[in-house]
Design an enzyme around this catalytic site. Sequence first.
Site, PDB file in Angstrom:
ATOM      1  N   GLY B  12       7.551  14.591  -2.354  1.00 31.87           N
ATOM      2  CA  GLY B  12       6.341  13.790  -2.199  1.00 31.87           C
ATOM      3  C   GLY B  12       5.461  14.321  -1.089  1.00 31.87           C
ATOM      4  N   ALA B  13       4.154  14.302  -1.330  1.00 27.89           N
ATOM      5  CA  ALA B  13       3.188  14.823  -0.366  1.00 27.89           C
ATOM      6  C   ALA B  13       2.076  13.823  -0.110  1.00 27.89           C
ATOM      7  CB  ALA B  13       2.621  16.150  -0.860  1.00 27.89           C
ATOM      8  N   GLY B  14       2.462  12.546  -0.016  1.00 31.85           N
ATOM      9  CA  GLY B  14       1.524  11.544   0.481  1.00 31.85           C
ATOM     10  C   GLY B  14       1.600  11.556   2.000  1.00 31.85           C
ATOM     11  N   ALA B  16       3.609   9.967   4.111  1.00 32.04           N
ATOM     12  CA  ALA B  16       4.959  10.089   4.672  1.00 32.04           C
ATOM     13  C   ALA B  16       5.486  11.515   4.483  1.00 32.04           C
ATOM     14  CB  ALA B  16       5.894   9.077   4.015  1.00 32.04           C
ATOM     15  N   GLY B  17       5.308  12.069   3.288  1.00 35.19           N
ATOM     16  CA  GLY B  17       5.836  13.396   2.990  1.00 35.19           C
ATOM     17  C   GLY B  17       5.178  14.469   3.844  1.00 35.19           C
ATOM     18  N   PHE B 116      -7.286  -7.718  11.380  1.00 37.92           N
ATOM     19  CA  PHE B 116      -6.605  -7.640  10.095  1.00 37.92           C
ATOM     20  C   PHE B 116      -5.645  -8.804   9.975  1.00 37.92           C
ATOM     21  CE2 PHE B 116      -5.919  -4.802   6.522  1.00 37.92           C
ATOM     22  CZ  PHE B 116      -7.075  -4.057   6.562  1.00 37.92           C
ATOM     23  N   GLN B 240       4.618  -7.220  -2.638  1.00 37.73           N
ATOM     24  CA  GLN B 240       3.447  -7.886  -2.081  1.00 37.73           C
ATOM     25  C   GLN B 240       2.303  -7.946  -3.089  1.00 37.73           C
ATOM     26  OE1 GLN B 240       0.844  -6.064   1.262  1.00 37.73           O
ATOM     27  NE2 GLN B 240       1.899  -7.819   2.149  1.00 37.73           N
ATOM     28  N   HIS B 242      -1.509  -8.528  -3.131  1.00 37.10           N
ATOM     29  CA  HIS B 242      -2.651  -8.544  -2.214  1.00 37.10           C
ATOM     30  C   HIS B 242      -3.688  -9.519  -2.754  1.00 37.10           C
ATOM     31  CE1 HIS B 242      -6.116  -7.216   0.058  1.00 37.10           C
ATOM     32  NE2 HIS B 242      -5.372  -6.390   0.761  1.00 37.10           N
ATOM     33  N   LEU B 252      -8.337  -2.449  -5.359  1.00 40.58           N
ATOM     34  CA  LEU B 252      -8.258  -3.197  -4.121  1.00 40.58           C
ATOM     35  C   LEU B 252      -9.594  -3.311  -3.397  1.00 40.58           C
ATOM     36  CD1 LEU B 252      -5.827  -4.433  -2.493  1.00 40.58           C
ATOM     37  CD2 LEU B 252      -6.356  -2.659  -0.857  1.00 40.58           C
ATOM     38  N   THR B 254     -10.328  -4.160   0.407  1.00 39.72           N
ATOM     39  CA  THR B 254      -9.518  -4.269   1.617  1.00 39.72           C
ATOM     40  C   THR B 254      -9.645  -5.618   2.316  1.00 39.72           C
ATOM     41  OG1 THR B 254      -9.129  -3.379   3.814  1.00 39.72           O
ATOM     42  CG2 THR B 254     -11.349  -3.166   2.979  1.00 39.72           C
ATOM     43  N   GLU B 255      -8.533  -5.995   2.937  1.00 41.55           N
ATOM     44  CA  GLU B 255      -8.504  -7.150   3.819  1.00 41.55           C
ATOM     45  C   GLU B 255      -9.508  -6.976   4.959  1.00 41.55           C
ATOM     46  OE1 GLU B 255      -4.474  -8.689   4.272  1.00 41.55           O
ATOM     47  OE2 GLU B 255      -4.767  -8.211   6.373  1.00 41.55           O
ATOM     48  N   ARG B 286      -0.687 -12.114   3.752  1.00 46.03           N
ATOM     49  CA  ARG B 286      -1.104 -11.928   2.365  1.00 46.03           C
ATOM     50  C   ARG B 286      -0.402 -12.841   1.389  1.00 46.03           C
ATOM     51  NH1 ARG B 286      -1.670  -5.322   2.493  1.00 46.03           N
ATOM     52  NH2 ARG B 286      -3.552  -5.410   3.786  1.00 46.03           N
ATOM     53  N   HIS B 353       0.684  -4.912  -5.162  1.00 41.59           N
ATOM     54  CA  HIS B 353       0.179  -3.968  -4.178  1.00 41.59           C
ATOM     55  C   HIS B 353       1.234  -3.102  -3.520  1.00 41.59           C
ATOM     56  CE1 HIS B 353      -2.691  -2.463  -1.322  1.00 41.59           C
ATOM     57  NE2 HIS B 353      -2.082  -2.987  -0.282  1.00 41.59           N
ATOM     58  N   GLU B 383       6.713   4.327   1.578  1.00 43.01           N
ATOM     59  CA  GLU B 383       6.857   3.152   0.714  1.00 43.01           C
ATOM     60  C   GLU B 383       8.134   3.199  -0.118  1.00 43.01           C
ATOM     61  OE1 GLU B 383       3.229   1.883  -1.150  1.00 43.01           O
ATOM     62  OE2 GLU B 383       4.289   0.474  -2.449  1.00 43.01           O
ATOM     63  N   ARG B 394       4.833  -7.408   4.059  1.00 37.61           N
ATOM     64  CA  ARG B 394       4.271  -6.440   4.996  1.00 37.61           C
ATOM     65  C   ARG B 394       2.915  -6.910   5.508  1.00 37.61           C
ATOM     66  NH1 ARG B 394       0.396  -2.516   4.499  1.00 37.61           N
ATOM     67  NH2 ARG B 394       0.306  -2.526   2.224  1.00 37.61           N
ATOM     68  N   LEU B 400       0.380   2.282   6.664  1.00 37.88           N
ATOM     69  CA  LEU B 400      -0.121   3.580   7.137  1.00 37.88           C
ATOM     70  C   LEU B 400       0.580   3.929   8.447  1.00 37.88           C
ATOM     71  CD1 LEU B 400      -3.943   3.339   6.280  1.00 37.88           C
ATOM     72  CD2 LEU B 400      -2.164   4.628   5.091  1.00 37.88           C
TER      73      LEU B 400
HETATM   74  C1  LIG Z   1      -5.479   0.541  -2.583  1.00 39.71           C
HETATM   75  C2  LIG Z   1      -4.526   0.520  -1.429  1.00 39.71           C
HETATM   76  C3  LIG Z   1      -4.985   0.273  -0.145  1.00 39.71           C
HETATM   77  C4  LIG Z   1      -4.111   0.270   0.937  1.00 39.71           C
HETATM   78  N1  LIG Z   1      -4.603   0.037   2.192  1.00 39.71           N
HETATM   79  C5  LIG Z   1      -3.756   0.093   3.241  1.00 39.71           C
HETATM   80  C6  LIG Z   1      -4.236  -0.067   4.575  1.00 39.71           C
HETATM   81  O1  LIG Z   1      -5.431  -0.246   4.804  1.00 39.71           O
HETATM   82  N2  LIG Z   1      -3.358  -0.002   5.594  1.00 39.71           N
HETATM   83  C7  LIG Z   1      -2.035   0.215   5.381  1.00 39.71           C
HETATM   84  O2  LIG Z   1      -1.299   0.290   6.344  1.00 39.71           O
HETATM   85  N3  LIG Z   1      -1.548   0.380   4.133  1.00 39.71           N
HETATM   86  C8  LIG Z   1      -2.373   0.323   3.066  1.00 39.71           C
HETATM   87  N4  LIG Z   1      -1.877   0.498   1.806  1.00 39.71           N
HETATM   88  C9  LIG Z   1      -0.470   0.873   1.632  1.00 39.71           C
HETATM   89  C10 LIG Z   1      -0.278   2.340   1.934  1.00 39.71           C
HETATM   90  O3  LIG Z   1      -1.448   3.051   1.628  1.00 39.71           O
HETATM   91  C11 LIG Z   1       0.861   2.961   1.143  1.00 39.71           C
HETATM   92  O4  LIG Z   1       1.974   2.142   1.210  1.00 39.71           O
HETATM   93  C12 LIG Z   1       1.209   4.315   1.713  1.00 39.71           C
HETATM   94  O5  LIG Z   1       0.076   5.122   1.766  1.00 39.71           O
HETATM   95  C13 LIG Z   1       2.310   4.987   0.927  1.00 39.71           C
HETATM   96  O6  LIG Z   1       2.445   6.316   1.379  1.00 39.71           O
HETATM   97  P1  LIG Z   1       3.613   7.239   0.888  1.00 39.71           P
HETATM   98  O7  LIG Z   1       3.460   8.540   1.575  1.00 39.71           O
HETATM   99  O8  LIG Z   1       4.894   6.523   1.018  1.00 39.71           O
HETATM  100  O9  LIG Z   1       3.369   7.403  -0.690  1.00 39.71           O
HETATM  101  P2  LIG Z   1       2.137   8.035  -1.530  1.00 39.71           P
HETATM  102  O10 LIG Z   1       0.958   8.309  -0.724  1.00 39.71           O
HETATM  103  O11 LIG Z   1       1.999   7.179  -2.733  1.00 39.71           O
HETATM  104  O12 LIG Z   1       2.703   9.441  -1.956  1.00 39.71           O
HETATM  105  C14 LIG Z   1       3.716   9.595  -2.892  1.00 39.71           C
HETATM  106  C15 LIG Z   1       3.929  11.072  -3.113  1.00 39.71           C
HETATM  107  O13 LIG Z   1       5.110  11.260  -3.855  1.00 39.71           O
HETATM  108  C16 LIG Z   1       4.890  12.183  -4.884  1.00 39.71           C
HETATM  109  N5  LIG Z   1       5.832  11.866  -5.949  1.00 39.71           N
HETATM  110  C17 LIG Z   1       6.038  10.694  -6.592  1.00 39.71           C
HETATM  111  N6  LIG Z   1       6.997  10.826  -7.513  1.00 39.71           N
HETATM  112  C18 LIG Z   1       7.432  12.103  -7.441  1.00 39.71           C
HETATM  113  C19 LIG Z   1       8.397  12.854  -8.148  1.00 39.71           C
HETATM  114  N7  LIG Z   1       9.124  12.328  -9.135  1.00 39.71           N
HETATM  115  N8  LIG Z   1       8.557  14.148  -7.818  1.00 39.71           N
HETATM  116  C20 LIG Z   1       7.821  14.728  -6.854  1.00 39.71           C
HETATM  117  N9  LIG Z   1       6.882  14.061  -6.163  1.00 39.71           N
HETATM  118  C21 LIG Z   1       6.699  12.762  -6.459  1.00 39.71           C
HETATM  119  C22 LIG Z   1       3.436  12.050  -5.252  1.00 39.71           C
HETATM  120  O14 LIG Z   1       2.964  13.260  -5.769  1.00 39.71           O
HETATM  121  C23 LIG Z   1       2.820  11.764  -3.881  1.00 39.71           C
HETATM  122  O15 LIG Z   1       2.515  12.978  -3.250  1.00 39.71           O
HETATM  123  C24 LIG Z   1      -2.744   0.496   0.717  1.00 39.71           C
HETATM  124  C25 LIG Z   1      -2.279   0.738  -0.569  1.00 39.71           C
HETATM  125  C26 LIG Z   1      -3.145   0.734  -1.650  1.00 39.71           C
HETATM  126  C27 LIG Z   1      -2.608   0.964  -3.015  1.00 39.71           C
END
Ligand SMILES: Cc1cc2nc3c(=O)[nH]c(=O)nc-3n(C[C@H](O)[C@H](O)[C@H](O)COP(=O)(O)OP(=O)(O)OC[C@H]3O[C@@H](n4cnc5c(N)ncnc54)[C@H](O)[C@@H]3O)c2cc1C
Lengths: 253, 584
Positions: B12-14, B16-17, B116, B240, B242, B252, B254-255, B286, B353, B383, B394, B400
Amino acid sequence: MATPVMDKVQADATASPYITVTFRVRRFNPEVSAEATWEDFQLELDPKERVLDGLHKIKWEQDGTLTFRRSCAHGICGSDAMRINGKNRLACKTLIKDINPEKPITVEPIKGLTVLKDLVVDMEPFFQAYRDVMPFLITKDTNEPTRERLQSAEDRERFDDTTKCILCAACTSSCPVFWNDGQYFGPAAIVNAHRFIFDSRDEAGEQRLEILNDRDGVWRCRTTFNCTDACPRGIEVTKAIAEVKRALITRRF
Amino acid sequence: MKIHKYDTVIVGAGGAGMRAAIEATKRSRTAVLTKLYPTRSHTGAAQGGMAAALANVEEDNWEWHTFDTVKGGDYLVDQDAAEILAKEAIDSVLDLEKMGLPFNRTPNGTIDQRRFGGHSRNHGEAPVRRSCYAADRTGHMILQTLYQNCVKEGVEFFNEFYVLDQLITEVDGVKHSAGVVAYELATGEIHVFQAKSVIYASGGTGKFFKVTSNAHTLTGDGQAAVYRRGLPLEDMEFFQFHPTGIWRMGILLTEGARGEGGILRNKDGERFMEKYAPVMKDLASRDVVSRSIYTEIREGRGCGPEGDHVYLDLTHLPPEQLDAKLPDITEFARTYLGIEPYTDPIPIQPTAHYAMGGIPTNVEGEVLADNTTVVPGLYAAGEVACVSVHGANRLGTNSLLDINVFGKRAGIAAAEYAQKADFVPLPEDPESLVVGQIERLRTSTGNERVAELRRELQETMDANVMVFRTEQTIKTAVEKIAELRERYKNVAIQDKGRRFNTDLLEAVELGNLLDLAEVMAVSALARKESRGGHYREDYPNRDDVNFMRHTMAYREVGDDGTESIRLDYKPVVQTRYQPMERKY
Ligand SMILES: Cc1cc2nc3c(=O)[nH]c(=O)nc-3n(C[C@H](O)[C@H](O)[C@H](O)COP(=O)(O)OP(=O)(O)OC[C@H]3O[C@@H](n4cnc5c(N)ncnc54)[C@H](O)[C@@H]3O)c2cc1C
Ligand code: SF4
Ligand code: FES
């Protein structure tokens, strides 16, 4: 406090929404044939739905082989730039009612990047150009502060527009210079260089300008404004390029 | 099939990754496998902000932040972890600023902060400005900044690689992580990645609901991969909802919109949150706001011909403020609803959410095989994980924060482990499970369609395990999910090719959603109380005597191959704060 008027949506919600539209989609799958072809699909859609909803309806109900990228479905991840009725747009940000559903809606991959299957193109050259402009903050860090670096609201505002880029490639793949010569950095890379050149905290502006001063750099831009029209984030791409050009001449930024 | 060998593999490259990758790449040979291009990850959708008690605009401190997090989570939060989250928040915001993140600024040039939901001064006295933000694009800026720094550090990415299986090898009777198996979208090829450390950072699982703020790609692949290998999932019943999703679409808003002064109104124009949360009003936590909205709707005060939504009213805020602080969400209203938020209220409804539950870890990001034993070499953050800093609900802006604090911790811990450890041998035929799964789907001649099963799943989840739950509704969902899992065995796809076969992958993703939906429903059925995001109308009160504990769900396979879910429970870590009734 006065009660806000709330009838707008309600009026819309009661009308029967569905209409029949034709999607004319450019298909290509080298596993099947070396030739790309057009294929028509008829579907029932609410004009308030997105082109992406139409593509999903085709994939989920008619032809599972139709292939495209998508993720967020609301214009922030940059996955689904495509040519819709001849213009680059995000499928998830284009509503049916905004593109004349009476005629067939044409959907093709963005131009200038190799098509891999249906609407999926090879994004690697695009990301390579992005990486080439050193898209990260560079500071000398002799005196790294313990707290945040200070930046005035005005200095922050200076590069606000170009921080919005989602790397969707709509701009670069709408650029006639890029179509003719894939070596050109393209607008998106310049936008991302701009984001750092005009950030008061960054100290590598000169280096970045030298990169863009290259044969394949900003001077190739012929100011056709296609990129600005295409940008789904409303970034004034042509203006950003002009500011980089000016900075190259004046060496002030 | 190809075999690769890396010290550390990140799935994963969100946010956290990539936060993990920046640390791990400096310390070990690291590969990041991601099913999306990094900048497509759903972290980019986050809008409102990231919490940290910087105290840039008013008095604040990490202890107040810890308290709010624990209270917000309805005391199911592990307090040692919450304390780390709140303390390390400050540095993690400053880290991002130094990496280049363009935060909004105060008049004296420091990082600006705003209000918030659930964040308060002095243990609930009044709302506090704790959220650090960049307009309503904070997640976008975090994702871009982290990707920029990955480019700078030369992080090695495998883009559009889907991880579909976790490899486990027992060494001296202890389960170790041996690596992962991935499917390459472009070619259909299977890749085995042998690694000393694996970090799951694969995000949430919101797509089992219909109305959701989550991306199409949030299908819980990481949770499903470890669960299928016999590792537990924690607190999956806590999801959760939202309060402010765009009506029917779930996108979404935002709050932060309420943080800037936005107000929720019913069809009579009444500011109904005053009734439910006299102090925090529209900025209560929420779960409280979402339940209040549905109470209004059920009691006939919803808006529209079907009375099925309420309004988010921003019309009293100056247009300049909306343009400067909420440019994206006001544009969503214009694009998708054709509404001008300067003059018209926006129709909204609660939207699925965020998954509070997930893969259980300790505060170093190490994955747990049971209540106490770690799986050497296996980590999770973001997440997908459950530390648990969010407990039963949460707080906004704490995710974030979570991905940055625990992404960094997991990246460091995994790479340091890899520096010392040896590779454990791969199991025999490591690719076999994935190959079997893919070939079954590719050659199936069954008559069930992925889209139809997914639609039925989403409908039953929305109807039965959303904001309000009862034994009856949850049982309905459990039965429906069982039926869908049976029918899934007959699912067939149309695309039989190898190249960019997204038809195939949607089928795989549906399998993951079905497994996780079942875990959620079964966990929810057993929790006979109401706490945070889990609200049981038949058990409307919190029951600390019987349920002040985390749910741990395990997949069991009988000798005859029948699958079932075994539930166990894990104690909550309590340090400073004794459970109190939650009032806002
Ligand atoms: C619309 C919205 C608004 C939000 N606003 C806020 C906010 O204002 N403040 C806050 O604190 N939180 C907020 N959140 C929550 C927060 O954004 C997320 O919980 C957080 O960004 C999750 O990050 P992550 O790195 O865990 O996952 P993600 O960013 O979802 O990344 C997941 C990664 O895993 C990879 N992946 C998934 N499955 C596989 C697989 N099988 N093989 C390889 N790669 C895979 C994907 O390619 C992706 O790169 C919001 C959420 C949403 C949906
Ligand atoms: S500048 Fe606009 S069109 Fe170009 S890549 Fe960025 S967001 Fe897309
Ligand atoms: S699907 Fe994310 S921008 Fe369209």
